[in-house]
Design a protein around this motif. Structure first.
Motif, PDB file in Angstrom:
ATOM      1  N   GLN A 156       0.845  -1.185   0.000  1.00 49.65           N
ATOM      2  CA  GLN A 156       0.000   0.000   0.000  1.00 49.65           C
ATOM      3  C   GLN A 156       0.886   1.243   0.000  1.00 49.65           C
ATOM      4  OE1 GLN A 156      -2.864  -0.091   3.133  1.00 49.65           O
ATOM      5  NE2 GLN A 156      -3.828   1.823   2.560  1.00 49.65           N
ATOM      6  N   GLN A 198       1.006   5.880  -0.726  1.00 48.75           N
ATOM      7  CA  GLN A 198       0.357   7.145  -1.028  1.00 48.75           C
ATOM      8  C   GLN A 198       1.065   7.762  -2.223  1.00 48.75           C
ATOM      9  OE1 GLN A 198       0.643   9.470   2.502  1.00 48.75           O
ATOM     10  NE2 GLN A 198      -0.878   8.276   3.643  1.00 48.75           N
ATOM     11  N   GLU A 227      -3.118  10.374  -2.897  1.00 49.86           N
ATOM     12  CA  GLU A 227      -4.105   9.319  -3.134  1.00 49.86           C
ATOM     13  C   GLU A 227      -3.558   8.000  -2.600  1.00 49.86           C
ATOM     14  OE1 GLU A 227      -4.651   7.929  -7.180  1.00 49.86           O
ATOM     15  OE2 GLU A 227      -6.818   7.926  -6.892  1.00 49.86           O
ATOM     16  N   ILE A 228      -4.305   7.356  -1.718  1.00 53.64           N
ATOM     17  CA  ILE A 228      -3.873   6.083  -1.163  1.00 53.64           C
ATOM     18  C   ILE A 228      -4.253   4.964  -2.120  1.00 53.64           C
ATOM     19  CG2 ILE A 228      -4.131   4.476   0.769  1.00 53.64           C
ATOM     20  CD1 ILE A 228      -4.809   6.840   2.548  1.00 53.64           C
ATOM     21  N   GLU A 229      -3.302   4.094  -2.406  1.00 52.29           N
ATOM     22  CA  GLU A 229      -3.544   2.955  -3.290  1.00 52.29           C
ATOM     23  C   GLU A 229      -3.134   1.665  -2.582  1.00 52.29           C
ATOM     24  OE1 GLU A 229      -1.156   4.202  -6.628  1.00 52.29           O
ATOM     25  OE2 GLU A 229      -2.927   4.858  -7.727  1.00 52.29           O
ATOM     26  N   GLU A 275      -8.673   1.765   2.837  1.00 48.75           N
ATOM     27  CA  GLU A 275      -9.026   3.053   2.233  1.00 48.75           C
ATOM     28  C   GLU A 275      -8.188   3.269   0.983  1.00 48.75           C
ATOM     29  OE1 GLU A 275      -8.525   6.161   5.016  1.00 48.75           O
ATOM     30  OE2 GLU A 275     -10.020   5.403   6.437  1.00 48.75           O
ATOM     31  N   GLY A 276      -8.764   3.954   0.003  1.00 48.87           N
ATOM     32  CA  GLY A 276      -8.013   4.289  -1.201  1.00 48.87           C
ATOM     33  C   GLY A 276      -8.511   3.550  -2.431  1.00 48.87           C
TER      34      GLY A 276
END
Length: 488
Positions: A21, A23, A32-34, A258-259
């Protein structure tokens, strides 16, 4: 080197540290969090959804095991019923393996192209139908043809492991993939128990028909099976992948990270996928897992077929029991039908698969995949060599019990490793390829266990010991350890 615009949150995987994960800095300076697919599945955890998939995938494995155990039970009976030669007996057994070898690669490519779910439905319906049809066989040629077609269907069995593995969190993956193999052991034991009850009362036709019912039952679970979210994502079907992940979250009572879900590194490619298995960086792995698959499966099935072959064989040395091997009135002196005590001993050796899998699960986390596989293969070799010693029947049954436990653990361990080491885009093709080559090689098993044994019991037993050593050597040469690694 990582871009300065990306803040990484790392987690260890097979190639060192890889991102689960992160940002990412967008053009407007916002972040943007991925997260990866594996990060999502890890956070969703092992819950109600995975339990349901375990049962359904396990039913598939159990049904396949029942069909495969028939090979050890059916051939000796038909040899007497239809006065078959040893060669005809071996060809009947080999026909199933030939069908599996012919179609396994095809099923893998089909699964990567059209999805895991439709392939599993087609496999269960197709194989179950022809399994029942084979119970109506009026002669040798009919059952030879129908069992070949059943083998063609069984070539899809590795896709159940592909499907199941793609829903598992990292820390549960190894133990769960071995645990699902317990259902294989349950199917094997159930088939042996059915033979004990059915063969002397209803006969072999009823055994064939009853053994096909679990496959038809599995086909009825179609609506309960979602498509693999990994398959959806690799094929660019992001919304469908998210829908499956949200379904898992609801059933498990958990939440997604989240993301935004990241695209996989290995996307779906056009063309013949099995060629990708031999690209630089994968070639050695492909060759080693293929050798292990060939050795492990020949060792496992060889031990099963060898059990009934040794019970039939009268060499005055290897566990021969004159009472249980008397020729029947309807057969000539070369035909010895299996007695109730033979079926009991067959059930005992089949029960070995449960402790074999449990032992493998226990050692998996402590030794890792490579060391465990090498240990299982070399231990199998040592036990099979001991089977050459002249010993009472009880000792022979005990040795075969241990050999089958080790052989099953090695064969299942190889399936686990293969599912872990290849990326989603070619995982089904990899399992299909290995299964295809393996099954083609396994066609030699009946000739080693049912034909060669008539010439030399020692040579027949030693050939399987040699296969175990070959598998152990291949395990030592594996380039990658997949324990605790992220599935790509």
């Amino acid at each position: 080197m990582t871009s300065p615009n990306v803040v990484l949150h790392d987690s260890f995987s097979r190639n060192g540290y890889q991102t689960f994960q992160h940002q990412r800095l967008k053009g407007d300076n916002s972040t943007e969090i991925e997260y990866t697919m594996q990060a999502a599945i890890d956070q969703l955890g092992f819950g109600r959804f995975q339990v349901k998939i375990s049962v359904l995938a396990g039913l598939c494995y159990m049904a396949d095991a029942m069909e495969m155990m028939l090979l050890s039970i059916l051939a000796p009976v038909l040899k007497c019923t239809w006065k078959l030669s040893g060669l005809q007996e071996a060809i009947l057994t080999a026909s199933v393996f030939f069908g599996m070898g012919l179609t396994s690669n095809f099923w893998g490519i089909l699964s990567d192209k059209y999805g895991r779910k439709p392939v599993l439905l087609l496999f269960a319906s197709f194989t179950g139908y022809f399994g029942i049809l084979s119970s109506l066989s009026p002669n040798y040629w009919w059952i030879l043809a129908t069992r070949f077609v059943v083998g063609c269907g069984l070539g899809a069995t590795p896709q159940a492991m592909t499907y199941y593995s793609e829903f598992l969190p990292t820390k549960f993956r190894g133990p769960c993939m071995f645990a699902i193999a317990i259902m294989w052991a349950v199917g094997s034991c159930l088939e042996a128990a059915l033979a004990l009850v059915v063969m002397d009362t209803l006969g072999w036709r009823w055994l064939l028909g009853i053994s096909s019912l679990p496959l038809l039952a599995f086909s009825l679970t179609f609506k309960l099976l979602p498509e693999s979210p990994r398959y959806h994502l690799v094929h660019g079907q992001r919304s469908q992948a998210m829908a499956v992940l949200e379904k898992i979250a609801r059933e498990n009572g958990s939440k997604l990270p989240e993301g935004t879900l990241l695209d996989p590194k290995d996307k779906k490619k056009d063309g013949t996928q099995w060629k990708d298995l031999f690209l630089p960086g994968r070639r050695r792995t492909t060759v080693m897992v293929t050798i292990m698959g060939l050795s492990g499966n020949m060792a496992y099935y060889g031990s099963a077929i060898l059990t009934t072959s040794l019970f039939e064989q009268d060499d005055g040395c290897h566990g021969y029991d004159s009472e249980s091997n008397k020729p029947t009135d309807s057969c000539d002196v070369y035909c010895k039908t299996l007695s109730k005590s033979d079926y009991v001993d067959f059930l005992i050796t089949t029960l070995s698969e449960v402790p074999g899998i449990l032992l493998s699960m226990f050692l998996l986390a402590r030794l890792g995949r490579k060391k465990l596989l090498a240990l299982l293969y070399f231990s199998y070799t040592a036990v099979m060599l001991l089977c050459n010693i002249c010993a009472p029947r009880s000792v022979l049954v005990g040795l075969l019990f241990v050999a089958r436990a080790l052989g099953d653990g090695a064969a299942q361990g190889n399936s686990v490793y293969t599912a872990e080491v290849f990326p989603t885009s070619i995982r089904a093709a990899a399992l299909g390829w290995c299964s295809s080559v393996t099954r083609a090689g396994i066609m030699m098993t009946p000739f080693l266990a049912q034909v060669l044994i008539q010439q030399s019991v020692y040579l027949s037993i030693s050939s399987f010991a040699l296969l175990g050593a070959l598998g152990g050597l291949a395990a030592m040469l594996l380039p990658v350890e997949t324990a605790n690694s992220e599935m790509l």
